[in-house]
Design an enzyme around this catalytic site. Structure first.
Site, mmCIF file in Angstrom:
data_model
loop_
_atom_site.group_PDB
_atom_site.id
_atom_site.type_symbol
_atom_site.label_atom_id
_atom_site.label_comp_id
_atom_site.label_asym_id
_atom_site.label_seq_id
_atom_site.Cartn_x
_atom_site.Cartn_y
_atom_site.Cartn_z
ATOM 1 N N ARG A 107 -8.715 -0.881 4.543
ATOM 2 C CA ARG A 107 -7.894 0.194 3.957
ATOM 3 C C ARG A 107 -6.494 -0.315 3.637
ATOM 4 O O ARG A 107 -5.848 0.205 2.730
ATOM 5 C CB ARG A 107 -7.770 1.362 4.945
ATOM 6 C CG ARG A 107 -9.012 2.192 5.097
ATOM 7 C CD ARG A 107 -8.714 3.426 5.900
ATOM 8 N NE ARG A 107 -7.567 4.146 5.332
ATOM 9 C CZ ARG A 107 -6.896 5.096 5.965
ATOM 10 N NH1 ARG A 107 -7.236 5.463 7.178
ATOM 11 N NH2 ARG A 107 -5.879 5.703 5.384
ATOM 12 N N ARG A 113 -5.051 10.386 4.303
ATOM 13 C CA ARG A 113 -4.048 11.454 4.344
ATOM 14 C C ARG A 113 -3.091 11.407 3.158
ATOM 15 O O ARG A 113 -2.583 12.429 2.715
ATOM 16 C CB ARG A 113 -3.231 11.355 5.627
ATOM 17 C CG ARG A 113 -4.039 11.384 6.883
ATOM 18 C CD ARG A 113 -3.135 11.186 8.076
ATOM 19 N NE ARG A 113 -2.103 12.205 8.107
ATOM 20 C CZ ARG A 113 -2.272 13.428 8.579
ATOM 21 N NH1 ARG A 113 -3.422 13.781 9.091
ATOM 22 N NH2 ARG A 113 -1.295 14.307 8.554
ATOM 23 N N ILE A 166 7.951 7.284 16.812
ATOM 24 C CA ILE A 166 7.490 7.980 15.601
ATOM 25 C C ILE A 166 6.200 8.731 15.910
ATOM 26 O O ILE A 166 6.077 9.921 15.637
ATOM 27 C CB ILE A 166 7.246 6.992 14.435
ATOM 28 C CG1 ILE A 166 8.464 6.083 14.212
ATOM 29 C CG2 ILE A 166 6.859 7.737 13.155
ATOM 30 C CD1 ILE A 166 9.697 6.756 13.685
ATOM 31 N N CYS A 187 -6.117 12.790 12.958
ATOM 32 C CA CYS A 187 -5.997 11.359 12.703
ATOM 33 C C CYS A 187 -6.386 10.666 13.998
ATOM 34 O O CYS A 187 -6.324 11.259 15.066
ATOM 35 C CB CYS A 187 -4.550 11.086 12.316
ATOM 36 S SG CYS A 187 -4.014 9.399 12.534
ATOM 37 N N ARG A 228 -0.964 14.653 13.088
ATOM 38 C CA ARG A 228 0.039 14.187 12.128
ATOM 39 C C ARG A 228 0.333 15.366 11.211
ATOM 40 O O ARG A 228 -0.331 15.547 10.204
ATOM 41 C CB ARG A 228 -0.477 12.971 11.350
ATOM 42 C CG ARG A 228 -0.614 11.745 12.224
ATOM 43 C CD ARG A 228 -1.179 10.582 11.463
ATOM 44 N NE ARG A 228 -0.233 10.010 10.525
ATOM 45 C CZ ARG A 228 -0.535 9.007 9.686
ATOM 46 N NH1 ARG A 228 -1.743 8.495 9.687
ATOM 47 N NH2 ARG A 228 0.369 8.527 8.873
ATOM 48 N N ASP A 240 4.389 0.842 12.041
ATOM 49 C CA ASP A 240 3.229 0.130 11.503
ATOM 50 C C ASP A 240 3.120 -1.313 12.014
ATOM 51 O O ASP A 240 2.173 -2.014 11.663
ATOM 52 C CB ASP A 240 3.282 0.119 9.970
ATOM 53 C CG ASP A 240 2.687 1.380 9.382
ATOM 54 O OD1 ASP A 240 2.088 2.159 10.127
ATOM 55 O OD2 ASP A 240 2.831 1.584 8.157
ATOM 56 N N LYS A 285 0.834 -1.209 0.000
ATOM 57 C CA LYS A 285 0.000 0.000 0.000
ATOM 58 C C LYS A 285 0.868 1.260 0.000
ATOM 59 O O LYS A 285 0.633 2.188 -0.770
ATOM 60 C CB LYS A 285 -0.896 -0.002 1.243
ATOM 61 C CG LYS A 285 -1.625 1.289 1.495
ATOM 62 C CD LYS A 285 -2.525 1.206 2.698
ATOM 63 C CE LYS A 285 -1.862 1.571 4.003
ATOM 64 N NZ LYS A 285 -1.630 3.013 4.189
ATOM 65 N N ASN A 286 1.871 1.269 0.875
ATOM 66 C CA ASN A 286 2.658 2.493 1.038
ATOM 67 C C ASN A 286 3.630 2.744 -0.110
ATOM 68 O O ASN A 286 4.254 3.794 -0.179
ATOM 69 C CB ASN A 286 3.406 2.481 2.377
ATOM 70 C CG ASN A 286 2.444 2.637 3.542
ATOM 71 O OD1 ASN A 286 1.288 3.028 3.356
ATOM 72 N ND2 ASN A 286 2.892 2.309 4.741
HETATM 73 C C1 UD1 Z 1 4.721 7.116 9.180
HETATM 74 C C2 UD1 Z 1 5.801 6.073 9.208
HETATM 75 C C3 UD1 Z 1 5.539 5.131 8.082
HETATM 76 C C4 UD1 Z 1 4.121 4.568 8.235
HETATM 77 C C5 UD1 Z 1 3.082 5.687 8.337
HETATM 78 C C6 UD1 Z 1 1.676 5.201 8.620
HETATM 79 C C7 UD1 Z 1 8.143 6.391 9.850
HETATM 80 C C8 UD1 Z 1 9.354 7.244 9.730
HETATM 81 N N1 UD1 Z 1 7.074 6.739 9.118
HETATM 82 O O1 UD1 Z 1 4.787 7.706 7.882
HETATM 83 O O2 UD1 Z 1 6.496 4.101 8.092
HETATM 84 O O3 UD1 Z 1 3.789 3.757 7.167
HETATM 85 O O4 UD1 Z 1 3.462 6.545 9.386
HETATM 86 O O5 UD1 Z 1 1.604 4.555 9.805
HETATM 87 O O6 UD1 Z 1 8.156 5.428 10.565
HETATM 88 N N2 UD1 Z 1 6.329 14.808 10.835
HETATM 89 C C9 UD1 Z 1 6.369 16.154 11.068
HETATM 90 N N3 UD1 Z 1 6.027 16.997 10.044
HETATM 91 C C10 UD1 Z 1 5.656 16.537 8.818
HETATM 92 C C11 UD1 Z 1 5.625 15.151 8.584
HETATM 93 C C12 UD1 Z 1 5.967 14.314 9.633
HETATM 94 O O7 UD1 Z 1 6.693 16.600 12.160
HETATM 95 O O8 UD1 Z 1 5.382 17.346 7.938
HETATM 96 C C13 UD1 Z 1 6.689 13.885 11.921
HETATM 97 C C14 UD1 Z 1 5.524 13.012 12.336
HETATM 98 O O9 UD1 Z 1 4.732 13.624 13.323
HETATM 99 C C15 UD1 Z 1 6.238 11.785 12.863
HETATM 100 C C16 UD1 Z 1 7.490 11.689 11.982
HETATM 101 O O10 UD1 Z 1 7.656 12.983 11.432
HETATM 102 O O11 UD1 Z 1 6.638 11.963 14.206
HETATM 103 C C17 UD1 Z 1 7.404 10.678 10.864
HETATM 104 O O12 UD1 Z 1 6.275 11.002 10.078
HETATM 105 P P1 UD1 Z 1 6.107 10.523 8.580
HETATM 106 O O13 UD1 Z 1 7.138 9.510 8.267
HETATM 107 O O14 UD1 Z 1 5.961 11.671 7.693
HETATM 108 O O15 UD1 Z 1 4.719 9.909 8.656
HETATM 109 P P2 UD1 Z 1 4.088 9.087 7.592
HETATM 110 O O16 UD1 Z 1 4.492 9.476 6.218
HETATM 111 O O17 UD1 Z 1 2.651 9.092 7.972
#
Ligand code: UD1
Length: 444
Positions: free
Chosen positions: A423, A119, A353, A143, A148, A331, A49-50
């Protein structure tokens, strides 16, 4: 959008997210699981998916007909198809092959009703700005497990010369001409890395991205963009150098296997003391999970694009800390908590995370799990047996954790709101049945 022929039964129900968002209909299926069966046999993993979601958005970078094979049939990939269709793309599914024609884009707006259901819809922002110089994309909002943010997406695009405004809940960019820059991510972000990498492929000049995520999904996205003519150096490392090109060719690729689905099945075998072989699995992608499962007493044998696991009579306690890849994935945090709940001893699970990603804890407690939360650390005291109960799914991975716990529990568990599960997992109930689990999907 046209999902033809091979839509599995698990998806035959109405999962159309736009209608869900309207509240017109909602897939209210539930799973009934009778626990206590050891899993055995072979299972095939679907496309990731990702990896699929950013690749689907990346089709906006180049006009023409793109071909994505091995796309998982999930409500999230349907949502992304819908987002692309709203922009004017033509999307057609034949089985797991998705053709996307992006030569017909007529709109640059991704609306709230779709973005709030998924998202990852925000991935269209970078490609739209890069190819058309304008976009209007809804902010995703909250979320289930807390805030997030998307600030890194916006700051990074801003550093690339995109003056973005927030207007009425939408991110708005007009007359944007992306320019190369050096941008350092303050935290490693999967989403923001994909976003800026896509945007930088068509920017003027060279973009250097530092402290990037290199999850296999990201590396695959980069490698596929290179196939289309992008110039990206450093894939698989924390530093990417992207030389902008004037245009890209359409994508023609196959989605890599889903490492989180594979890891979830490893967990299902481990928690039931079963023995299964997981086909179409890259063992390197699940190494951190395998390492913890071995520490907990499982026997894991990697093969050629498959992994065989045998669970012990009772799992041992382990301490887990989630980290960006190649660390233990956030995840898999919820699923690992289910395993620790029946382990012999006390485990700790720390999510670095997402500090609040614990909505599964009260639901697991209904099955008899003994979990105490202290900030972003869950202290899990293993119990010899869980008991079936009625529980509610709250997000994709939380639902998977409930499924794993239910497979080990005595008696019947009823998991409602499994549209969350749909999903992210293709036909999970059918795949578990194939492995001997007593799982039934019912319409509530
Ligand atoms: C994250 C996971 C991903 C997982 C997804 C859904 C990591 C690094 N990423 O990805 O493996 O598939 O959740 O569960 O493990 N952040 C900010 N500002 C931003 C974007 C992110 O501060 O603009 C922070 C988030 O709050 C978080 C960290 O960065 O603490 C990682 O976020 P990110 O990797 O972007 O989240 P996803 O892409 O949702």
């Amino acid at each position: 959008m046209d999902f033809k022929d091979s839509t599995p039964d698990a998806l035959a129900t109405d999962l159309d997210p736009a209608r869900q968002a309207d509240g017109a209909t909602r897939n209210m299926d539930a799973l009934i699981i009778k626990g206590g069966r050891k899993l055995a046999g072979r299972v095939e993993i679907s496309g990731a998916k990702n990896a699929a979601l950013p690749l689907m958005a990346a089709t906006l970078l180049a006009p023409g007909v793109h071909t994505l094979r091995n796309v998982p049939l999930l409500s999230d990939t349907r949502t992304m198809a819908k987002v692309l269709e709203i922009l004017g793309a033509r999307v057609e599914f034949r089985g797991h092959t998705c053709k996307i024609d992006t030569s017909t884009i007529t709109s640059l707006e991704a609306p709230y009703d779709l973005v709030r259901t998924m998202r990852a819809s925000i991935y269209v922002l970078g490609p739209l700005l890069a190819r058309f110089g304008a976009a209007r994309v809804s902010l995703p909002g909250g979320c289930a497990w807390g805030p997030r943010p998307v600030n890194l997406h916006l700051e990074g695009l801003g550093a690339m010369n995109a003056a973005l405004d927030i207007e009425h809940g939408y991110i708005v960019g007009k007359d944007v001409k992306l320019k190369g820059t050096t941008f350092r991510f303050e935290v490693v972000s999967v989403g923001a890395t994909a976003q800026l990498m896509m945007a930088a492929t068509l920017a003027e000049g060279t973009t250097v991205l530092e402290n990037v995520a290199f999850e296999p999904d990201i590396t695959e996205l980069g490698a596929d963009l290179v196939q289309c003519g992008a110039r990206i150096e450093g894939l698989g490392s924390r530093r990417l150098v992207i030389h902008g090109v004037r245009e890209l060719k359409p994508l023609d690729t196959s989605i890599i296997p889903d490492r989180i689905e594979a890891a979830t099945f490893l967990g299902a075998a481990a928690i039931t003391g079963g023995s299964i072989t997981i086909e179409r699995c890259d063992s390197g992608h699940v190494a951190a999970v395998v390492h913890k499962l071995e520490e907990a007493g499982c026997d894991v044998l990697p093969g050629n694009r498959e992994v065989t696991i045998t669970g012990p009579a009772r799992l041992g306690a382990v301490d887990v800390v989630t980290e960006p890849y190649p660390g233990f994935p956030t995840d898999m945090q919820a699923q690992m908590m289910a395993l620790c709940s029946v382990a012999d001893g006390r485990s700790t699970i720390t999510d670095t995370i997402y500090q609040d990603r614990f909505t599964h804890v009260p639901e697991l407690a209904r099955l008899g799990c003994d979990i105490r939360l202290d900030g972003n650390v869950a202290v899990v005291t293993g119990v010899p047996h869980l008991q079936g109960a009625q529980v509610m799914a709250t997000d994709i991975r939380a639902s998977a954790a409930l499924v794993l716990a239910a497979l080990a529990a005595e008696g019947e568990t009823r998991i409602s709101r499994i549209y969350h599960l749909d999903r992210g997992y293709e036909a999970l109930d059918q795949k578990l049945q194939q492995l001997g689990a007593d799982v039934e999907r019912i319409r509530e």
